[in-house]
Enzyme design. Sequence first.
Site, PDB file in Angstrom:
ATOM      1  N   ARG A 159      19.063  16.068  65.955  1.00 56.67           N
ATOM      2  CA  ARG A 159      18.050  15.527  65.028  1.00 56.67           C
ATOM      3  C   ARG A 159      17.516  14.322  65.575  1.00 56.67           C
ATOM      4  O   ARG A 159      18.472  13.334  65.664  1.00 56.67           O
ATOM      5  CB  ARG A 159      18.443  15.678  63.728  1.00 56.67           C
ATOM      6  CG  ARG A 159      18.558  16.981  63.024  1.00 56.67           C
ATOM      7  CD  ARG A 159      16.998  17.400  62.833  1.00 56.67           C
ATOM      8  NE  ARG A 159      16.758  18.950  61.860  1.00 56.67           N
ATOM      9  CZ  ARG A 159      16.951  20.150  62.772  1.00 56.67           C
ATOM     10  NH1 ARG A 159      17.036  19.939  63.893  1.00 56.67           N
ATOM     11  NH2 ARG A 159      16.798  21.376  61.955  1.00 56.67           N
TER      12      ARG A 159
ATOM     13  N   GLU B 151       9.479  12.571  64.602  1.00 58.27           N
ATOM     14  CA  GLU B 151       8.444  13.756  65.327  1.00 58.27           C
ATOM     15  C   GLU B 151       7.474  14.442  64.574  1.00 58.27           C
ATOM     16  O   GLU B 151       7.940  14.543  63.409  1.00 58.27           O
ATOM     17  CB  GLU B 151       9.514  14.707  65.952  1.00 58.27           C
ATOM     18  CG  GLU B 151      10.249  15.504  65.084  1.00 58.27           C
ATOM     19  CD  GLU B 151      11.275  16.285  65.687  1.00 58.27           C
ATOM     20  OE1 GLU B 151      12.001  15.898  66.641  1.00 58.27           O
ATOM     21  OE2 GLU B 151      11.377  17.338  65.429  1.00 58.27           O
TER      22      GLU B 151
ATOM     23  N   HIS C 159      10.988  19.537  70.816  1.00 57.97           N
ATOM     24  CA  HIS C 159      11.950  20.306  69.900  1.00 57.97           C
ATOM     25  C   HIS C 159      11.933  21.664  70.092  1.00 57.97           C
ATOM     26  O   HIS C 159      11.532  22.564  69.315  1.00 57.97           O
ATOM     27  CB  HIS C 159      11.506  19.846  68.694  1.00 57.97           C
ATOM     28  CG  HIS C 159      12.682  20.106  67.353  1.00 57.97           C
ATOM     29  ND1 HIS C 159      12.656  19.377  66.061  1.00 57.97           N
ATOM     30  CD2 HIS C 159      13.820  21.180  67.375  1.00 57.97           C
ATOM     31  CE1 HIS C 159      13.813  19.826  65.523  1.00 57.97           C
ATOM     32  NE2 HIS C 159      14.423  20.824  66.164  1.00 57.97           N
TER      33      HIS C 159
HETATM   34  C1  DGY Z   1      16.894  24.233  63.945  1.00 58.83           C
HETATM   35  O1  DGY Z   1      17.358  25.174  63.674  1.00 58.83           O
HETATM   36  O2  DGY Z   1      17.618  23.414  63.108  1.00 58.83           O
HETATM   37  C2  DGY Z   1      16.326  23.751  64.971  1.00 58.83           C
HETATM   38  O3  DGY Z   1      16.638  22.471  65.278  1.00 58.83           O
HETATM   39  C3  DGY Z   1      14.880  24.070  64.832  1.00 58.83           C
HETATM   40  O4  DGY Z   1      14.430  23.262  63.899  1.00 58.83           O
END
Ligand code: DGY
Length: 331
Positions: A238, A267, A285
């Site tokens: 993240r 982001e 992402h």
């Molecule tokens: C998740 O599933 O957490 C991925 O990062 C997609 O947001």
Amino acid sequence: MKPSILVTRAIFPDVIDRLAQYFDVDSNQEDAVLDAAALRERLAGKAGVLANAADRIDGALVCALPQLRAVCNMAVGYNNLDVPALTAAGVVATNTPDVLTETTADFGWALLMATARRVTESEHYLRAGKWERWSYDMLVGMDVFGATLGILGMGRIGQAIARRASGFGMPVIYHNRSRLPAETEQQLNARYVTKDELLAQADHLILVLPYSPESHHAIDAAELAKMKPTATLINLARGGIVNDAALANALRARQIFAAGLDVFEGEPSVHPDLLTVPNVVLTPHIASASEKTRRAMATLAADNLIAALDAGPNAGHPPSVINPDVMPRRR
Ligand code: DGY
């Protein structure tokens, strides 16, 4: 009358059709950006929401929505949800674990390989017409085979990444809030180390820990200074786990060799300094973005929502509840 739900972002039309068998669906298939005010407006009177990891559902919003009974994230990560507030309000929260583990682990390796071997930089070089002749030091990178793989965060995805390391003959070291059972460590051929040892010893360090206030800037200037100058850093987890400004400085100063980033602080904005350093691979992402996995994530999120709102074959038993304590006293 069917309960009303909101699907905050465009998803597979057949998933919307399935939800429509049970609910009155307000779906954002045009994929308009829903800011906090628009989200609050569209959620008014809704019993459930199929949300995206970018939809912030906090305590104030939950209090303003007394009819809301279920928040179902189409993501495994759920740092966009104020889980204690949802739990206190009796709202069921769900996520989509397992279905994206292998696809995300694959992408971790794609990013690692591209970063260590300078794949995107090489492509830009070639497309820019700079490739005139072979030369012994042109775009040389760092070896992957036989190098030490470091993993920070050893949950499902971290373990799936570790399993792939044996094919590359890589010793695996890891750090995690809790140490894995000895048997699992043995199966993964992974050795538990302190965070400082991880930073100092890893040739390639992959971050797969969840975001929380405790993991905010877990990799900052001080941590980057402890890494090898030949090391790469991959953030698959993240934005906010890495201090992106500090990373850009470290990359520019060649304090570490290179980085591969799929997630960013704030982001879809990307720190401008990251856009100007050459030794970083940037992707928007997409770690879970395979056709099959995105479908599985949407299907699981829909299964959760249907069951959480007491409909369908699993009524009352959503498959992946984040706050199971809420079930006996949910709204
Ligand atoms: C998740 O599933 O957490 C991925 O990062 C997609 O947001």
